[in-house]
Design a protein around this motif. Structure first.
Motif, PDB file in Angstrom:
ATOM      1  N   GLY A   1       0.817  -1.204   0.000  1.00  0.00           N
ATOM      2  CA  GLY A   1       0.000   0.000   0.000  1.00  0.00           C
ATOM      3  C   GLY A   1       0.851   1.253   0.000  1.00  0.00           C
ATOM      4  N   GLY A   2       0.151   2.382  -0.015  1.00  0.00           N
ATOM      5  CA  GLY A   2       0.841   3.662   0.005  1.00  0.00           C
ATOM      6  C   GLY A   2       1.673   3.839   1.271  1.00  0.00           C
ATOM      7  N   THR A   3       1.202   3.269   2.373  1.00  0.00           N
ATOM      8  CA  THR A   3       1.944   3.350   3.628  1.00  0.00           C
ATOM      9  C   THR A   3       3.316   2.706   3.473  1.00  0.00           C
ATOM     10  OG1 THR A   3      -0.090   3.313   4.919  1.00  0.00           O
ATOM     11  CG2 THR A   3       1.919   2.583   6.037  1.00  0.00           C
TER      12      THR A   3
ATOM     13  N   ALA B   1      -0.448   8.815  -2.985  1.00  0.00           N
ATOM     14  CA  ALA B   1      -1.220   7.575  -2.779  1.00  0.00           C
ATOM     15  C   ALA B   1      -2.342   7.450  -3.812  1.00  0.00           C
ATOM     16  CB  ALA B   1      -1.763   7.512  -1.363  1.00  0.00           C
ATOM     17  N   PHE B   2      -3.211   8.448  -3.851  1.00  0.00           N
ATOM     18  CA  PHE B   2      -4.179   8.437  -4.960  1.00  0.00           C
ATOM     19  C   PHE B   2      -3.870   9.532  -5.970  1.00  0.00           C
ATOM     20  CE2 PHE B   2      -6.015  11.069  -1.642  1.00  0.00           C
ATOM     21  CZ  PHE B   2      -6.478  12.174  -2.324  1.00  0.00           C
TER      22      PHE B   2
ATOM     23  N   HIS C   1      -0.671  12.290   5.517  1.00  0.00           N
ATOM     24  CA  HIS C   1      -1.346  11.086   5.987  1.00  0.00           C
ATOM     25  C   HIS C   1      -0.568  10.435   7.141  1.00  0.00           C
ATOM     26  CE1 HIS C   1      -2.632   6.841   5.757  1.00  0.00           C
ATOM     27  NE2 HIS C   1      -3.740   7.283   5.204  1.00  0.00           N
TER      28      HIS C   1
ATOM     29  N   HIS D   1      -4.381   0.478  -5.982  1.00  0.00           N
ATOM     30  CA  HIS D   1      -5.647  -0.091  -5.485  1.00  0.00           C
ATOM     31  C   HIS D   1      -6.624   0.984  -5.022  1.00  0.00           C
ATOM     32  CE1 HIS D   1      -3.436  -0.760  -1.348  1.00  0.00           C
ATOM     33  NE2 HIS D   1      -3.867   0.469  -1.439  1.00  0.00           N
ATOM     34  N   LYS D   2      -6.260   2.253  -5.177  1.00  0.00           N
ATOM     35  CA  LYS D   2      -7.233   3.312  -4.896  1.00  0.00           C
ATOM     36  C   LYS D   2      -7.771   3.812  -6.239  1.00  0.00           C
ATOM     37  CE  LYS D   2      -5.605   4.831  -0.367  1.00  0.00           C
ATOM     38  NZ  LYS D   2      -4.878   5.874   0.373  1.00  0.00           N
TER      39      LYS D   2
ATOM     40  N   ASP E   1      -0.579   4.386  -4.882  1.00  0.00           N
ATOM     41  CA  ASP E   1      -1.388   3.170  -4.888  1.00  0.00           C
ATOM     42  C   ASP E   1      -1.941   2.901  -6.270  1.00  0.00           C
ATOM     43  OD1 ASP E   1      -1.610   2.119  -2.168  1.00  0.00           O
ATOM     44  OD2 ASP E   1      -2.541   4.031  -1.667  1.00  0.00           O
TER      45      ASP E   1
ATOM     46  N   GLY F   1      -2.414  15.254  -3.441  1.00  0.00           N
ATOM     47  CA  GLY F   1      -3.734  14.765  -3.051  1.00  0.00           C
ATOM     48  C   GLY F   1      -3.767  14.348  -1.591  1.00  0.00           C
TER      49      GLY F   1
ATOM     50  N   ASP G   1       4.242  11.777  -1.619  1.00  0.00           N
ATOM     51  CA  ASP G   1       3.172  10.823  -1.332  1.00  0.00           C
ATOM     52  C   ASP G   1       2.038  11.123  -2.304  1.00  0.00           C
ATOM     53  OD1 ASP G   1       1.095   9.273  -0.481  1.00  0.00           O
ATOM     54  OD2 ASP G   1       0.785  10.334   1.417  1.00  0.00           O
TER      55      ASP G   1
ATOM     56  N   TRP H   1       0.713   7.701   7.671  1.00  0.00           N
ATOM     57  CA  TRP H   1       1.835   6.782   7.428  1.00  0.00           C
ATOM     58  C   TRP H   1       3.148   7.381   7.924  1.00  0.00           C
ATOM     59  CZ3 TRP H   1       6.100   8.396   4.923  1.00  0.00           C
ATOM     60  CH2 TRP H   1       5.970   9.504   4.075  1.00  0.00           C
TER      61      TRP H   1
END
Ligand SMILES: *Cc1c(COP(=O)(O)O)cnc(C)c1O
Length: 501
Positions: free
Chosen positions: A153-155, A287-288, A203, A316-317, A314, A258, A285, A205
């Motif tokens: 994941g992004g974390t 992530a999305f 975030h 998966h987002k 990510d 984001g 970061d 993380w």
């Protein structure tokens, strides 16, 4: 004494052609049931509470000493698990930032599990697929030739990147962080604390990473934000200068493409300039938000992302793939490998045979055994094309803008922050109500909307104000879904407000 050898020996495979035929029938039913589930999402609630009896059954099952057989175990799944997920597949799920997954992604995960290759590396086609995907992402995100690895994941992506940033900075300072860690060993001069920076909207993380890497939570320096929720660059410069003056070792600035609360993106070009001038590692970061870079229309919001030393994001987002699938890219392949590679006699590379080429992916992170996450991304991009992904990203942003317009047009609704991308914070706010009443009302409205099964937004708190937060990475959403959710918020809003005031 050794146990006697079974005859015939046992296996988890079906043992005879007849058993294979029975399993094949069950397997086809599983695929059919799941496709039916996906094809009928609109007829299902966005979420439903588990009945007490389901809860009890799932929480108190005895250890299955002898098996019930695949068909019976699958039946229990169909009855007790399938109807009660967290809802993220649904067209009106907008909670947190989750992804939906896709039917093709699901099938690709099955193919990956069926083939079950070990993606530390090895001389095998799946390793080339993973590297190809990383190359594509590097090219698409303005970091051609970057080293990369797929992670959960992004974390994890951003945590690994902070590890690389620390290693690179330490090496430049002549500190062997791999050998000595961050401890003050006797005979060594104590290290100045390493610190890194990100906005207060970064975030969570970053806190986990700081703590887990042994830097400590206080090593993550929260830079205040401006009214648009982007990093205050003057404050960053002042904090870095003060920390240097205090003898600390700044090593990295995290820019967010984001943010999770409001979808704001830091001025990544300004951070890149600052990092260059201050000789700091620049991590993004995304992530999305990194996927906004793929859209010409949205790219200006995240411009400068392509100048990062490392980028976590990510798939998966907003990439819509089934969990889990994320990626970290590091511009300098040498430093990426030098951070993590750890040779072992039982993993020695060879020039021929199965381990020819070594274990490049294990050398770019912590995991040794890794699944074939790349397959779902590779197949999906090939099948649908990057252009379609870009259109869907733009579609979500357009839907969010539509929602913003509807919120602003209604006197009982209030937009709590700018919504530049795909995240929107609103509240039910009839004129004249106190802040504390509005907080209580909106908290309850959110729960009623979720429990109704109509839609699933989630929440955050912005400057003390409880916000109903809508994060749209949903490829199944239509404009009518936005309307249905908003009508529910208004209906429950009036109901709760009348009850509480
Ligand atoms: C979701 C998110 C993360 C964490 O990513 P995971 O895939 O959940 O580990 C990090 N940063 C931002 C901005 C996010 O939205």
């Amino acid at each position: 004494m050794m146990a006697p050898l079974n005859s015939p020996e046992e296996t988890f495979d079906p043992a005879t052609p007849e058993e294979w035929a029975v399993f094949r029938t069950l397997a086809h039913r599983m695929v059919d049931d799941m496709l039916t589930h996906l094809a009928t999402l609109r007829e299902q609630p966005a979420w439903q509470e588990m009945p007490k009896q389901v809860r009890t059954t799932l929480a108190n099952e005895p250890i299955p000493r002898s098996g019930m057989g695949a068909a019976a175990a699958y039946q229990d799944f169909v009855q007790n698990v399938l109807p009660y997920p967290d809802g993220n597949l649904h067209p009106r799920f907008f909670g947190w930032v989750k992804g939906n997954g896709t039917p093709l992604g699901m099938m690709a995960d099955m193919l990956a599990a069926g083939l079950n290759p070990h993606l530390a590396g090895f001389n095998q086609a799946p390793a080339l697929v993973e590297q190809q995907l990383i190359n594509w992402m590097g090219d698409l995100l303005g970091m051609p030739g970057a080293s990369g690895v797929l992670v959960t994941g992004g974390t994890m992506a951003s945590t690994l990147a902070i590890g690389v940033a620390r290693f690179a900075t330490a090496r430049n300072l002549g500190i062997d962080v791999r050998e000595n860690g961050v401890q003050s060993w006797s005979g060594h001069k104590p290290q100045n604390p390493f610190v890194f920076y990100g906005s207060s909207e970064t975030h969570g993380w970053a806190r986990k990473a700081a703590e887990f890497m042994g830097l400590g939570n206080r090593a993550f320096r929260r830079v205040p934000v401006l009214s648009d929720y982007t990093m205050n660059m003057d404050a960053l410069a002042a904090m870095v200068a003060a920390d240097r003056a205090a003898g600390l070792t700044p090593f990295c600035v995290v820019g967010t493409a984001g943010t999770v609360n409001t979808g704001a993106s830091d001025d990544l070009n300004a951070i890149a300039d600052f990092c260059r001038a201050e000789k700091l590692w620049f991590h993004v970061d995304g992530a999305f938000g990194a996927l906004a870079y793929l859209s010409e229309q949205l790219r200006p919001q995240v411009a400068g992302l392509e100048r990062a030393d490392s980028l976590g994001f990510d798939l998966h987002k907003w990439g819509c793939l089934p969990f889990e699938c994320a990626c970290v890219l590091v511009r300098d392949p040498e430093v990426h490998k030098a951070t993590f590679a750890a040779p072992a006699s039982y993993l020695a590379p060879a020039t021929r045979g199965v381990i020819a080429g070594g274990l490049p992916f294990a050398d770019r992170g912590i995991d040794l055994t890794r699944g074939f996450k790349a397959l779902k991304a590779w197949i999906s991009l090939k099948a649908d094309g990057v252009d379609k992904l870009v259109r869907l990203v733009e579609q979500n942003v357009a839907q969010t803008q539509y929602l913003a317009e509807r919120v602003q047009a209604h006197s009982d609704l209030e937009l709590l922050a700018p919504a530049p991308l795909n995240i929107l914070c609103l509240r039910y706010a009839p004129a004249g109500a106190s802040e504390s009443l509005l907080n209580a009302v909106n908290d309850e409205v959110l729960l009623r909307v979720q429990e109704s099964g109509i839609a699933v937004p989630s929440s955050t708190v912005l400057e003390g104000r409880f916000a109903i937060r809508v994060a749209n990475v949903n490829h199944r959403t239509r404009r009518e879904d936005i309307d249905i959710m908003l009508d529910a918020i208004l209906r429950f809003g009036k109901q709760v407000f009348d009850e509480m005031s």
